[in-house]
Design a protein around this motif. Structure first.
Motif, PDB file in Angstrom:
ATOM      1  N   PHE A  39      64.348  24.865  21.505  1.00  0.00           N
ATOM      2  CA  PHE A  39      63.367  24.522  20.475  1.00  0.00           C
ATOM      3  C   PHE A  39      64.044  24.603  19.100  1.00  0.00           C
ATOM      4  CE2 PHE A  39      61.249  26.403  24.122  1.00  0.00           C
ATOM      5  CZ  PHE A  39      60.313  25.419  24.429  1.00  0.00           C
ATOM      6  N   ASP A  40      63.609  23.739  18.185  1.00  0.00           N
ATOM      7  CA  ASP A  40      64.211  23.795  16.850  1.00  0.00           C
ATOM      8  C   ASP A  40      63.541  24.906  16.025  1.00  0.00           C
ATOM      9  OD1 ASP A  40      61.808  22.851  15.864  1.00  0.00           O
ATOM     10  OD2 ASP A  40      62.517  20.833  15.420  1.00  0.00           O
ATOM     11  N   ASP A  41      63.941  25.024  14.761  1.00  0.00           N
ATOM     12  CA  ASP A  41      63.425  26.121  13.941  1.00  0.00           C
ATOM     13  C   ASP A  41      61.905  26.062  13.774  1.00  0.00           C
ATOM     14  OD1 ASP A  41      65.960  26.959  13.710  1.00  0.00           O
ATOM     15  OD2 ASP A  41      66.306  26.146  11.686  1.00  0.00           O
ATOM     16  N   GLY A  42      61.349  24.855  13.878  1.00  0.00           N
ATOM     17  CA  GLY A  42      59.898  24.710  13.749  1.00  0.00           C
ATOM     18  C   GLY A  42      59.193  24.877  15.095  1.00  0.00           C
ATOM     19  N   GLY A  43      59.913  25.274  16.135  1.00  0.00           N
ATOM     20  CA  GLY A  43      59.311  25.480  17.449  1.00  0.00           C
ATOM     21  C   GLY A  43      59.134  24.195  18.251  1.00  0.00           C
ATOM     22  N   ARG A  44      59.682  23.083  17.730  1.00  0.00           N
ATOM     23  CA  ARG A  44      59.524  21.814  18.449  1.00  0.00           C
ATOM     24  C   ARG A  44      60.592  21.667  19.534  1.00  0.00           C
ATOM     25  NH1 ARG A  44      58.160  20.441  13.189  1.00  0.00           N
ATOM     26  NH2 ARG A  44      60.391  20.480  12.797  1.00  0.00           N
ATOM     27  N   LEU A  45      60.136  21.172  20.668  1.00  0.00           N
ATOM     28  CA  LEU A  45      61.041  20.957  21.793  1.00  0.00           C
ATOM     29  C   LEU A  45      62.074  19.882  21.444  1.00  0.00           C
ATOM     30  CD1 LEU A  45      61.735  21.138  24.843  1.00  0.00           C
ATOM     31  CD2 LEU A  45      60.026  19.356  25.189  1.00  0.00           C
ATOM     32  N   MET A  46      63.334  20.145  21.761  1.00  0.00           N
ATOM     33  CA  MET A  46      64.380  19.129  21.553  1.00  0.00           C
ATOM     34  C   MET A  46      64.782  18.590  22.923  1.00  0.00           C
ATOM     35  SD  MET A  46      66.726  20.962  18.667  1.00  0.00           S
ATOM     36  CE  MET A  46      66.935  22.450  19.615  1.00  0.00           C
ATOM     37  N   HIS A  47      64.663  17.289  23.091  1.00  0.00           N
ATOM     38  CA  HIS A  47      65.009  16.687  24.380  1.00  0.00           C
ATOM     39  C   HIS A  47      65.313  15.215  24.189  1.00  0.00           C
ATOM     40  CE1 HIS A  47      61.385  14.161  25.097  1.00  0.00           C
ATOM     41  NE2 HIS A  47      60.874  14.989  24.211  1.00  0.00           N
ATOM     42  N   ARG A  48      65.955  14.633  25.182  1.00  0.00           N
ATOM     43  CA  ARG A  48      66.111  13.185  25.199  1.00  0.00           C
ATOM     44  C   ARG A  48      65.619  12.697  26.548  1.00  0.00           C
ATOM     45  NH1 ARG A  48      68.554   9.007  26.325  1.00  0.00           N
ATOM     46  NH2 ARG A  48      68.115   7.328  24.880  1.00  0.00           N
ATOM     47  N   ARG A  49      64.550  11.961  26.526  1.00  0.00           N
ATOM     48  CA  ARG A  49      63.868  11.497  27.741  1.00  0.00           C
ATOM     49  C   ARG A  49      63.614  12.648  28.720  1.00  0.00           C
ATOM     50  NH1 ARG A  49      64.814   5.998  31.398  1.00  0.00           N
ATOM     51  NH2 ARG A  49      62.678   6.073  32.204  1.00  0.00           N
ATOM     52  N   GLY A  50      63.265  13.823  28.156  1.00  0.00           N
ATOM     53  CA  GLY A  50      62.921  14.967  29.001  1.00  0.00           C
ATOM     54  C   GLY A  50      64.103  15.836  29.369  1.00  0.00           C
ATOM     55  N   VAL A  51      65.308  15.416  29.018  1.00  0.00           N
ATOM     56  CA  VAL A  51      66.500  16.204  29.349  1.00  0.00           C
ATOM     57  C   VAL A  51      66.819  17.096  28.152  1.00  0.00           C
ATOM     58  CG1 VAL A  51      68.950  16.098  29.985  1.00  0.00           C
ATOM     59  CG2 VAL A  51      67.360  14.316  30.782  1.00  0.00           C
ATOM     60  N   THR A  52      66.890  18.410  28.374  1.00  0.00           N
ATOM     61  CA  THR A  52      67.154  19.332  27.263  1.00  0.00           C
ATOM     62  C   THR A  52      68.648  19.667  27.205  1.00  0.00           C
ATOM     63  OG1 THR A  52      66.963  21.409  28.484  1.00  0.00           O
ATOM     64  CG2 THR A  52      64.893  20.383  27.749  1.00  0.00           C
ATOM     65  N   SER A  53      69.016  20.455  26.198  1.00  0.00           N
ATOM     66  CA  SER A  53      70.428  20.830  26.074  1.00  0.00           C
ATOM     67  C   SER A  53      70.795  21.954  27.044  1.00  0.00           C
ATOM     68  CB  SER A  53      70.725  21.280  24.636  1.00  0.00           C
ATOM     69  OG  SER A  53      69.877  22.371  24.329  1.00  0.00           O
ATOM     70  N   ALA A  54      69.807  22.568  27.698  1.00  0.00           N
ATOM     71  CA  ALA A  54      70.103  23.592  28.714  1.00  0.00           C
ATOM     72  C   ALA A  54      70.296  22.863  30.051  1.00  0.00           C
ATOM     73  CB  ALA A  54      68.947  24.584  28.805  1.00  0.00           C
ATOM     74  N   PRO A  55      71.504  22.889  30.599  1.00  0.00           N
ATOM     75  CA  PRO A  55      71.746  22.113  31.817  1.00  0.00           C
ATOM     76  C   PRO A  55      70.774  22.506  32.929  1.00  0.00           C
ATOM     77  CG  PRO A  55      73.804  22.981  30.935  1.00  0.00           C
ATOM     78  CD  PRO A  55      72.699  23.620  30.150  1.00  0.00           C
ATOM     79  N   GLY A  56      70.105  21.497  33.501  1.00  0.00           N
ATOM     80  CA  GLY A  56      69.188  21.767  34.612  1.00  0.00           C
ATOM     81  C   GLY A  56      67.766  22.091  34.191  1.00  0.00           C
TER      82      GLY A  56
END
Ligand code: FAD
Length: 357
Positions: free
Chosen positions: A298-315
């Motif tokens: 999540f970014d500093d504003g609590g918003r989820l960061m993703h690209r087409r549902g894929v996050t930066s945490a693998p899996g």
């Protein structure tokens, strides 16, 4: 294949249409997975909607992968039809849905695995998909708390039928599809006022005898993604399907501006008008709640960061968010495209991690 209490390749959190659509692809790919669903019964989100709800998408576009929605493709199913369809779908494909299984937290464990905690146990998974829905926490305007206790207040999730609403003027707050549908139903038995904060573009349900979504499909608009210029513009523009201010007025509904303030039992609107309602129904939408996901995505504003549902945490993935990728991402008939994409990402990561022989 169900491996709920052992090692899972994948845990899916949420057993609504998004979780089930993904389950279809995971089963097809032979993964060991389970779908954890908080509610005691299937299709919980749909069960919590009002009795007379009619879909704005025709049956032709209400099917999940591998199973068409029953009935006339050109008809508009009701709430209970969707509940029956989703229940049958999980049964037909023997999907491993575990009811009464609320996930309390998801965090990273050792060896690139995730720990998924429930009230009574913790399960491990190589990969986790959050499919808990785009509409989670009912939202009401802050002024709701200052309204006189004599006035009956409901969020749209608490509204079922007109008989539950006391007689006298009813104020429905919210000019989206939900607000209009509830106002139109109530107008047959009550004096109804509709407060519209921001006007949404009204689109007819049918054009020249054909459903709107047939045109949106044929022109490719349903598949325009957030990566395109038109997708970026459309994702912030809400549309009103099959209703309009003019049609509402013709049904005797009184239209007001944004609900601005309250004082005792009086509500004031930003067009200067005032009302003393007997009941208020807040059709003011929902907020997301991902506070139980203890992974830094999540970014500093609590918003989820993703690209087409894929996050930066693998899996770790999301599915079913509004405009996750296209207009259809959170709709019955189109969620399959994102579901298949996420299943593909899951397969890719599983392939990379598999020890080479
Ligand atoms: C009033 C209304 C009308 C709509 N009409 C249409 C329409 O006509 N056509 C259309 O295609 N779409 C329509 N939609 C949009 C969309 O299809 C629905 O919102 C749909 O319910 C979204 O499916 P989902 O699986 O993503 O989420 P949900 O159906 O919300 O399912 C999420 C599931 O996750 C579970 N859950 C939540 N938190 C947890 C947790 N921590 N642990 C375990 N389980 C959890 C919930 O119990 C729920 O069952 C409508 C939406 C609304 C609100």
């Amino acid at each position: 294949m169900n491996a709920a209490n052992g090692r899972n390749d994948v845990v899916v959190v949420g057993g609504g249409q998004a979780g089930l659509a993904l389950g279809y692809f995971l089963a097809r790919d032979g993964r060991r997975f389970t779908i954890l669903e908080a509610a005691e019964t299937p299709a919980a989100a749909w069960c919590a909607r009002w009795d007379s709800l009619k879909l704005f998408t025709p049956a032709r576009y209400d099917g999940l992968p591998g199973m068409a929605f029953p009935g006339d493709p050109d008809s508009y199913p009701g709430r209970d039809d969707v509940v029956a369809y989703l229940t049958d779908y999980a049964r037909h494909f023997d999907l491993p849905v575990e009811l009464s299984s609320r996930v309390r937290s998801v965090r990273q464990g050792e060896a690139a695995r995730y720990l998924v905690e429930l009230d009574d146990r913790t399960c491990e998974a190589d990969q986790v998909v959050i499919a808990t829905g785009p509409f989670q926490v009912p939202r009401v305007a802050p002024v709701a708390g200052r309204l006189s206790p004599d006035i009956v207040q409901l969020h749209s999730t608490g509204y079922r039928r007109p008989d539950d609403v006391p007689s006298g003027p009813v104020l429905v707050v919210g000019g989206g599809n939900t607000g209009y549908q509830i106002a139109e139903e109530l107008a047959r038995s009550h004096e109804v006022h509709l407060s519209i904060g921001s006007r949404q573009t009204p689109l007819p349900q049918r054009i020249l005898g054909r459903d709107l979504f047939r045109y949106l499909e044929a022109t490719g608009l349903m598949r325009r993604s957030v990566d395109t210029r038109i997708g970026q513009r459309l994702q912030y523009r809400e549309t009103l399907i099959g209703s309009s201010p003019r049609a509402a007025r013709s049904q005797g509904i009184h239209l007001h501006g944004r609900t601005d303030d309250v004082s005792g039992s009086e509500v004031r609107f930003d067009d200067g008008s005032r009302l003393q309602p007997r009941a208020v129904i807040w059709a003011t939408g929902f907020a997301l709640d991902h506070s139980w996901i203890d992974v830094p995505i999540f970014d500093d504003g609590g918003r989820l960061m993703h690209r087409r549902g894929v996050t930066s945490a693998p899996g770790l993935y999301f599915l079913g968010l509004t405009w996750q990728y296209t207009r259809g991402s959170a709709l019955l008939g189109w969620v399959k495209h994102d579901a298949e994409y996420i299943a593909g990402e899951i397969a890719r990561l599983a392939g990379q991690r598999r020890p080479r022989t």
